[in-house]
Write an enzyme that holds these catalytic residues in place. Structure first.
Site, PDB file in Angstrom:
ATOM      1  N   ASP A   8       0.660  -1.133  -0.037  1.00 44.18           N
ATOM      2  CA  ASP A   8      -0.017  -0.047  -0.084  1.00 44.18           C
ATOM      3  C   ASP A   8       0.890   1.316   0.103  1.00 44.18           C
ATOM      4  O   ASP A   8       2.231   0.976  -0.066  1.00 44.18           O
ATOM      5  CB  ASP A   8      -1.016   0.121   1.327  1.00 44.18           C
ATOM      6  CG  ASP A   8      -0.499   0.161   2.522  1.00 44.18           C
ATOM      7  OD1 ASP A   8       0.856   0.258   2.562  1.00 44.18           O
ATOM      8  OD2 ASP A   8      -1.181   0.115   3.661  1.00 44.18           O
ATOM      9  N   HIS A   9       0.162   2.575   0.157  1.00 40.49           N
ATOM     10  CA  HIS A   9       1.040   3.675   0.215  1.00 40.49           C
ATOM     11  C   HIS A   9       2.099   3.662   1.292  1.00 40.49           C
ATOM     12  O   HIS A   9       3.408   4.202   1.126  1.00 40.49           O
ATOM     13  CB  HIS A   9       0.224   4.621   0.144  1.00 40.49           C
ATOM     14  CG  HIS A   9      -0.782   4.758   1.426  1.00 40.49           C
ATOM     15  ND1 HIS A   9      -1.876   3.973   1.455  1.00 40.49           N
ATOM     16  CD2 HIS A   9      -0.449   5.417   2.398  1.00 40.49           C
ATOM     17  CE1 HIS A   9      -2.559   4.155   2.572  1.00 40.49           C
ATOM     18  NE2 HIS A   9      -1.832   5.084   3.186  1.00 40.49           N
ATOM     19  N   CYS A  65       3.198  -2.711   4.108  1.00 40.29           N
ATOM     20  CA  CYS A  65       2.355  -1.919   4.364  1.00 40.29           C
ATOM     21  C   CYS A  65       3.277  -1.029   5.409  1.00 40.29           C
ATOM     22  O   CYS A  65       4.516  -1.220   5.751  1.00 40.29           O
ATOM     23  CB  CYS A  65       0.988  -2.246   4.978  1.00 40.29           C
ATOM     24  SG  CYS A  65       0.812  -3.108   6.409  1.00 40.29           S
ATOM     25  N   THR A  67       3.129  -1.118   8.745  1.00 44.47           N
ATOM     26  CA  THR A  67       3.428  -2.036  10.065  1.00 44.47           C
ATOM     27  C   THR A  67       3.870  -3.324   9.564  1.00 44.47           C
ATOM     28  O   THR A  67       4.372  -3.911  10.384  1.00 44.47           O
ATOM     29  CB  THR A  67       2.744  -1.809  11.261  1.00 44.47           C
ATOM     30  OG1 THR A  67       1.345  -2.414  10.757  1.00 44.47           O
ATOM     31  CG2 THR A  67       2.352  -0.317  11.556  1.00 44.47           C
ATOM     32  N   GLY A  68       3.079  -3.879   8.602  1.00 44.51           N
ATOM     33  CA  GLY A  68       3.054  -5.154   8.062  1.00 44.51           C
ATOM     34  C   GLY A  68       2.056  -5.932   8.783  1.00 44.51           C
ATOM     35  O   GLY A  68       1.644  -6.984   8.304  1.00 44.51           O
ATOM     36  N   GLY A  70      -1.365  -5.274   8.893  1.00 51.17           N
ATOM     37  CA  GLY A  70      -2.647  -5.281   8.029  1.00 51.17           C
ATOM     38  C   GLY A  70      -2.369  -6.253   7.062  1.00 51.17           C
ATOM     39  O   GLY A  70      -3.366  -6.974   6.710  1.00 51.17           O
ATOM     40  N   HIS A  98      10.518 -23.735   9.289  1.00 55.69           N
ATOM     41  CA  HIS A  98       9.688 -24.361  10.168  1.00 55.69           C
ATOM     42  C   HIS A  98       8.176 -24.154   9.787  1.00 55.69           C
ATOM     43  O   HIS A  98       7.418 -25.134  10.036  1.00 55.69           O
ATOM     44  CB  HIS A  98       9.839 -23.823  11.635  1.00 55.69           C
ATOM     45  CG  HIS A  98      11.075 -24.212  12.341  1.00 55.69           C
ATOM     46  ND1 HIS A  98      11.357 -24.386  13.573  1.00 55.69           N
ATOM     47  CD2 HIS A  98      12.079 -24.778  11.863  1.00 55.69           C
ATOM     48  CE1 HIS A  98      12.271 -24.869  13.746  1.00 55.69           C
ATOM     49  NE2 HIS A  98      13.163 -25.221  12.815  1.00 55.69           N
ATOM     50  N   HIS A 133       7.856 -30.758  11.119  1.00 51.84           N
ATOM     51  CA  HIS A 133       7.312 -29.548  10.471  1.00 51.84           C
ATOM     52  C   HIS A 133       6.120 -29.580   9.560  1.00 51.84           C
ATOM     53  O   HIS A 133       5.044 -28.889   9.697  1.00 51.84           O
ATOM     54  CB  HIS A 133       8.201 -28.432  10.260  1.00 51.84           C
ATOM     55  CG  HIS A 133       9.337 -28.269  11.235  1.00 51.84           C
ATOM     56  ND1 HIS A 133       9.149 -27.544  12.433  1.00 51.84           N
ATOM     57  CD2 HIS A 133      10.749 -28.492  11.195  1.00 51.84           C
ATOM     58  CE1 HIS A 133      10.125 -27.426  13.369  1.00 51.84           C
ATOM     59  NE2 HIS A 133      11.258 -28.188  12.416  1.00 51.84           N
TER      60      HIS A 133
END
Length: 141
Positions: A8-9, A65, A67-68, A70, A98, A133
């Site tokens: 995103d922006h 984005c 913060t990552g 969203g 993992h 895993h």
């Protein structure tokens, strides 16, 4: 490997660096947007990257984005997507080894470019180890 990259922006500037960096690493990149700093809705770009991964058009994806968070939430709503929000190389490596993550999420406003590119390099170069895993992944896949 072909990698879908979207933002995103809030993640646009970092996405542009990542696209260039992936090219330098010899990876094939499909940039799905956004293409400017104009405000957009992050779920739209999460959908584009996740669709490319789910359909096999791309092997994996990277979403950025502010913060990552969203992007991580939006991406993980899709079946077959294992999106990992990473803030340093160790969690990026573990998300691949993992958890066999197939989408990397980053926060363009919370990590600097040098750390972000270290995370991307580590994530791209790390393979899933399988074994116990895989059994765990099978429990929710």
């Amino acid at each position: 490997m072909k990698i879908a990259v979207g933002s995103d922006h809030g993640g646009f500037e970092l996405k542009e660096l990542i696209v260039q960096f992936l090219g330098e690493l010899g990876q094939e990149v499909e940039s799905v947007g956004c293409h400017s700093l104009d405000s957009v809705d992050y779920p739209d770009f999460a959908e584009k990257v996740c669709t490319a991964v789910r359909t096999g058009t791309c092997d994996c994806g990277i979403l950025v984005c502010g913060t990552g968070i969203g992007m991580s939430i939006a991406a993980n709503r899709y079946k077959e997507i294992r999106a990992a929000l990473c803030h340093e190389a160790f969690t990026a490596r573990m998300s691949r080894e993992h958890n066999n993550s197939n989408v990397l999420c980053l926060g363009g406003r919370v990590i600097g470019p040098e750390i972000a590119l270290d995370i991307v390099r580590t994530w791209v170069e790390t393979a899933f180890v399988g074994g116990r895993h895989q059994r765990r992944l099978d429990m929710f896949s």
